[in-house]
Design an enzyme around this catalytic site. Structure first.
Site, mmCIF file in Angstrom:
data_model
loop_
_atom_site.group_PDB
_atom_site.id
_atom_site.type_symbol
_atom_site.label_atom_id
_atom_site.label_comp_id
_atom_site.label_asym_id
_atom_site.label_seq_id
_atom_site.Cartn_x
_atom_site.Cartn_y
_atom_site.Cartn_z
ATOM 1 C CE LYS A 139 -4.145 -1.930 2.124
ATOM 2 N NZ LYS A 139 -5.072 -1.934 3.276
ATOM 3 C CB CYS A 155 -16.230 -10.046 7.456
ATOM 4 S SG CYS A 155 -16.195 -9.149 5.895
HETATM 5 P P1 ATP Z 1 -10.202 -4.562 6.179
HETATM 6 O O1 ATP Z 1 -9.612 -4.861 7.511
HETATM 7 O O2 ATP Z 1 -11.621 -4.094 6.258
HETATM 8 O O3 ATP Z 1 -9.966 -5.579 5.124
HETATM 9 P P2 ATP Z 1 -8.012 -2.733 5.883
HETATM 10 O O4 ATP Z 1 -7.171 -3.735 6.593
HETATM 11 O O5 ATP Z 1 -7.523 -2.170 4.587
HETATM 12 O O6 ATP Z 1 -9.439 -3.301 5.616
HETATM 13 P P3 ATP Z 1 -8.589 -0.039 6.773
HETATM 14 O O7 ATP Z 1 -9.421 0.387 7.915
HETATM 15 O O8 ATP Z 1 -9.030 0.323 5.409
HETATM 16 O O9 ATP Z 1 -8.356 -1.597 6.927
HETATM 17 O O10 ATP Z 1 -7.125 0.557 6.962
HETATM 18 C C1 ATP Z 1 -6.346 0.349 8.074
HETATM 19 C C2 ATP Z 1 -4.916 0.233 7.599
HETATM 20 O O11 ATP Z 1 -4.047 0.219 8.718
HETATM 21 C C3 ATP Z 1 -4.670 -1.051 6.821
HETATM 22 O O12 ATP Z 1 -4.106 -0.757 5.567
HETATM 23 C C4 ATP Z 1 -3.708 -1.820 7.710
HETATM 24 O O13 ATP Z 1 -2.763 -2.581 6.974
HETATM 25 C C5 ATP Z 1 -3.024 -0.705 8.484
HETATM 26 N N1 ATP Z 1 -2.477 -1.175 9.773
HETATM 27 C C6 ATP Z 1 -3.178 -1.746 10.776
HETATM 28 N N2 ATP Z 1 -2.341 -2.102 11.778
HETATM 29 C C7 ATP Z 1 -1.091 -1.743 11.406
HETATM 30 C C8 ATP Z 1 0.202 -1.853 11.999
HETATM 31 N N3 ATP Z 1 0.367 -2.420 13.202
HETATM 32 N N4 ATP Z 1 1.284 -1.394 11.320
HETATM 33 C C9 ATP Z 1 1.131 -0.834 10.089
HETATM 34 N N5 ATP Z 1 -0.068 -0.697 9.486
HETATM 35 C C10 ATP Z 1 -1.173 -1.137 10.113
#
Ligand code: ATP
Ligand code: ZN
Length: 295
Positions: A90, A216
């Site tokens: 990303k 989910c």
């Molecule tokens: P979903 O969980 O619904 O599939 P998502 O994981 O893309 O979607 P979002 O709410 O769109 O969730 O975005 C949150 C973002 O934060 C994600 O891209 C996730 O990878 C990132 N993230 C969460 N925890 C961490 C972490 N510990 N370190 C780095 N990035 C993180």
């Protein structure tokens, strides 16, 4: 005439002139200062990627982007990422798009998990790095935006910012995708993320912003776009010093209800760095009051 039409087009086609109009109209004192600021965005998902795009289009000086995840086709119900970016990290996909939109922004891509020992170290180092010294800025990061979707990562951002005495803003969208919030956290001055049990935080809103593992969650590009907009609006007000910076702003999409509130730090906070910042804040209060009285 044709010549005049063309010259009008030249002025209007410069995106920066629309931003500078904020200055001419007296909303912002010095819009150009935007180029001196660095913003770190943790989590480049539904909220973080849109916030990054907004700041890029506003002409921010530098963006530091953190995420461990890759772009998936399943993310296409959100804004920003494109199907052909599937499989890219990303952070790299974001750098690709953002540098096309505005090549003047300094972009740093950190593909890492901030909750691991190594990831946390790199995260801390990058926030402390003083190498970015624009004309009048003093280097370092001016603001951290938390756009993650889980409790553990928020607690880690909280830890880093308390240790570094770094101002940050937290954001969240609920599991049912119809509410969200943004919150300003100033170490020692406002409640930190550990000061207040997060589920009690939002009285009046069904604010289940903390996604459970293995569930989910729903997601809407609208709610995420609104929350990203609120977050970046608050960021612009904070950096460019105009209007009122919101300490907390909730968004309930079902009722179009936007609660605000302020939260004081908890003297019994479980976070040791928070308690240190609270002590400093109290000790420096007389000096701050004197300076405020002078101004
Ligand atoms: P979903 O969980 O619904 O599939 P998502 O994981 O893309 O979607 P979002 O709410 O769109 O969730 O975005 C949150 C973002 O934060 C994600 O891209 C996730 O990878 C990132 N993230 C969460 N925890 C961490 C972490 N510990 N370190 C780095 N990035 C993180
Ligand atoms: Zn605290």
């Amino acid at each position: 005439s044709k010549v005049q039409d063309m010259s009008a087009e030249v002025v209007d086609s410069n995106p920066y002139s629309r931003l500078m109009a904020l200055q001419r109209m007296g909303i912002v004192e010095n819009y150009e200062r935007i180029r001196e600021f660095s913003v770190a965005i943790v989590g480049i998902g539904g909220v973080g990627s849109v916030a990054a795009e907004m700041l890029t289009r506003c002409g921010i000086g530098r963006l530091l982007l953190y995420d461990y995840d890759k772009v998936e086709l399943a993310n296409m119900n959100r804004l920003f990422f494109r199907p052909e970016q599937s499989g890219m990290t990303k952070t790299d996909a974001a750098v690709q798009t953002l540098s096309d939109i505005n090549p003047d922004v300094v972009l740093e891509s950190y593909t890492l998990n901030i909750t691991t020992v190594k990831g946390f170290e790199t995260f801390m180092e990058s926030l402390r790095n003083q190498n970015f010294r624009p004309r009048n800025g003093d280097g370092g990061v001016d603001l951290v935006l938390s756009c993650v979707d889980n409790y553990e990562a928020r607690m880690v951002v909280n830890q880093a910012c308390n240790e570094l005495n770094q101002i940050w803003m937290e954001s969240g969208v609920s599991e049912d995708a119809v509410s969200g919030h943004i919150q300003l956290l100033v170490p020692g001055e406002t409640a930190c993320f550990a000061c207040v049990p997060p589920l009690i935080v939002a009285s009046g809103v069904d604010e289940r912003t903390l996604k459970r593992d293995g569930v989910c969650a729903a997601s809407l590009p609208t709610t995420m776009g609104v929350v990203a907009g609120l977050l970046v609006q608050n960021t612009l007000k904070f950096l460019l010093k105009f209007g009122q910076v919101s300490p907390y702003l909730g968004y309930n999409a079902l009722k179009d209800y936007f609660p605000t509130m302020e939260m004081k730090p908890n003297l019994q906070c479980s976070n040791a760095a928070c308690l240190e910042r609270q002590k400093e804040y109290i000790l420096t209060k007389p000096a701050r009051d004197a300076a405020a009285a002078k101004a």
